[in-house]
Design an enzyme around this catalytic site. Structure first.
Site, PDB file in Angstrom:
ATOM      1  CE  LYS A 110      43.577  43.915  35.865  1.00 57.32           C
ATOM      2  NZ  LYS A 110      44.542  44.972  35.628  1.00 57.32           N
ATOM      3  CE  LYS A 189      34.970  47.987  27.767  1.00 58.21           C
ATOM      4  NZ  LYS A 189      35.849  48.408  28.753  1.00 58.21           N
ATOM      5  CE  LYS A 192      43.565  41.714  27.201  1.00 62.40           C
ATOM      6  NZ  LYS A 192      43.602  43.117  26.775  1.00 62.40           N
TER       7      LYS A 192
HETATM    8  P1  ADP Z   1      40.192  44.489  27.488  1.00 66.99           P
HETATM    9  O1  ADP Z   1      38.892  44.929  28.116  1.00 66.99           O
HETATM   10  O2  ADP Z   1      39.975  43.707  26.266  1.00 66.99           O
HETATM   11  O3  ADP Z   1      41.123  43.829  28.472  1.00 66.99           O
HETATM   12  P2  ADP Z   1      41.969  46.706  27.820  1.00 66.99           P
HETATM   13  O4  ADP Z   1      41.478  46.856  29.217  1.00 66.99           O
HETATM   14  O5  ADP Z   1      43.345  46.186  27.590  1.00 66.99           O
HETATM   15  O6  ADP Z   1      40.900  45.819  27.013  1.00 66.99           O
HETATM   16  O7  ADP Z   1      41.769  48.102  27.079  1.00 66.99           O
HETATM   17  C1  ADP Z   1      42.772  48.864  26.454  1.00 66.99           C
HETATM   18  C2  ADP Z   1      42.148  50.154  25.990  1.00 66.99           C
HETATM   19  O8  ADP Z   1      41.080  49.920  25.059  1.00 66.99           O
HETATM   20  C3  ADP Z   1      41.509  50.937  27.139  1.00 66.99           C
HETATM   21  O9  ADP Z   1      41.767  52.301  26.953  1.00 66.99           O
HETATM   22  C4  ADP Z   1      40.057  50.626  27.023  1.00 66.99           C
HETATM   23  O10 ADP Z   1      39.232  51.599  27.561  1.00 66.99           O
HETATM   24  C5  ADP Z   1      39.863  50.472  25.532  1.00 66.99           C
HETATM   25  N1  ADP Z   1      38.782  49.500  25.302  1.00 66.99           N
HETATM   26  C6  ADP Z   1      38.801  48.181  25.555  1.00 66.99           C
HETATM   27  N2  ADP Z   1      37.638  47.591  25.225  1.00 66.99           N
HETATM   28  C7  ADP Z   1      36.841  48.561  24.750  1.00 66.99           C
HETATM   29  C8  ADP Z   1      35.500  48.601  24.234  1.00 66.99           C
HETATM   30  N3  ADP Z   1      34.752  47.498  24.134  1.00 66.99           N
HETATM   31  N4  ADP Z   1      35.012  49.780  23.838  1.00 66.99           N
HETATM   32  C9  ADP Z   1      35.764  50.893  23.905  1.00 66.99           C
HETATM   33  N5  ADP Z   1      37.019  50.940  24.367  1.00 66.99           N
HETATM   34  C10 ADP Z   1      37.574  49.798  24.794  1.00 66.99           C
END
Ligand code: ADP
Ligand code: TRP
Length: 321
Positions: A110, A189, A192
């Site tokens: 970040k 991957k 967001k």
């Molecule tokens: P983002 O990457 O969209 O910001 P978050 O960091 O809010 O998502 O992730 C929330 C939860 O979902 C975490 O436990 C994260 O590991 C899981 N997660 C997010 N994106 C993926 C993905 N592409 N594959 C598997 N798990 C994911």
């Protein structure tokens, strides 16, 4: 065994969130004592619009309940409704080495992206440790990216126990294998931050359009392809049953298919997969009082445990008479 996890209400949930995190909660509630919360205090490190934070927090509760979190089996609450956690955070903050937090990937990433690194963002893992330790949690289902934070939590708890005597239960992280990495519409991957997500809820037609726009390679229609390396196939596999997956894999290896047909199969399978959750979410939207009741009852149960653990920790380190 007590299982606990938190979800940040930072945006609409996507397929990655579901298969990487939420699906595990739903599964584990059948066999374990589950505590699940919406991490609004953590979200405050990035969302600075009060209206939006409140809305997202409530939406996250709707999402979890719609996706199958059962309040008669598991405890669902909002993080900030348990003030004991914030108090415990301070106790843990003392004794947490700066270096431990400086090494955390999430913070480093970040900061690298240019987010102002305030104290909240830096100490985010300490609040997360308090979240976990406040409920004597034993198992913490999370996505791969959160595993380091669980290690930090174990470190902090271990140090405290070492200095003040056995106080905290040391938790273990639990990750799902195929949930480790759901690809997004561009093959990276799903996240967001990459703007490549497919949402769980929202307009079906719009989602179908997004699926039809998934980026593919320039393979000719008649060429065969190794399915495992293809992100469309990886997405299909999330929704289809074993026979369907085998049939799709055979089609890839045979060749003579177009990606358009696979996209349509992904759209059909995902719609069928989430149909019940969508219907449930619409019901819940019309029943907001019920959702509020679930959260209030959940916070009550959570506070009972957190206040006992906090008292134990304060007594161990000599805070309060
Ligand atoms: P983002 O990457 O969209 O910001 P978050 O960091 O809010 O998502 O992730 C929330 C939860 O979902 C975490 O436990 C994260 O590991 C899981 N997660 C997010 N994106 C993926 C993905 N592409 N594959 C598997 N798990 C994911
Ligand atoms: N940091 C987690 C995430 O972004 C959310 C979270 C907050 C959490 N507190 C937690 C997860 C405690 C597990 C346990 O996904």
């Amino acid at each position: 065994m007590r299982v606990l996890s938190g979800i940040q209400p930072t945006g609409r949930p996507h397929w990655g969130n579901f298969f990487g995190a939420i699906a595990q909660y739903i599964q584990l509630q059948q066999t374990h004592e589950g505590f699940y919360f919406i991490a609004d205090l953590h979200a405050l490190t990035t969302i600075r619009d009060p209206q939006q934070l409140r809305q997202n927090t409530f939406d996250a509760a709707l999402d979890l309940l719609a996706l199958g979190l059962d309040p008669t089996k598991a405890t669902l609450f909002v993080q900030s409704a348990v003030p004991e956690v914030s108090e415990l955070t301070w106790l843990l903050m003392t004794g947490t080495p700066m270096g431990l937090l400086e090494r955390c990937h999430a913070y480093k990433e970040k900061k690298a992206k240019g987010l102002t690194a305030d104290a909240g963002l830096f100490t985010y893992p300490v609040l997360m440790a308090a979240d976990i330790l406040a409920y004597d949690s034993q198992l913490v289902p999370v996505g791969q990216d959160q595993v380091q934070h669980i290690e930090v939590c174990r470190d902090i708890a271990g140090t405290f126990n070492h200095q003040f005597g056995e106080t905290f239960v040391l938790p273990k992280a639990k990750t799902l294998e195929h949930g480790a990495k759901v690809p997004g519409t561009d093959g990276q991957k799903m996240s967001k931050s990459y703007d490549n997500t497919l949402p769980l809820f929202g307009d079906e037609k719009a989602i179908r359009k997004q699926i039809m726009r998934i980026v593919t390679d320039s393979r000719a229609m008649e060429d065969a392809k190794e399915p495992e390396s293809d992100h469309l196939y990886q997405l299909y596999r999330l929704f289809a049953d074993r026979d369907q997956v085998d049939a799709m894999a055979a089609m890839y290896r045979r060749g003579g298919f177009g990606y358009g047909a696979v996209k349509k199969a992904v759209a059909d399978a995902s719609e069928a997969y989430f149909a019940a959750a969508r219907a449930k979410r619409r019901d819940l939207e019309a029943n907001q009082d019920y959702v509020q009741q679930v959260l209030t009852a959940g916070a009550g149960r959570a506070r009972e445990i957190a206040s006992t653990v906090l008292a134990r920790a304060k007594s161990a380190c000599g805070v309060g008479l």
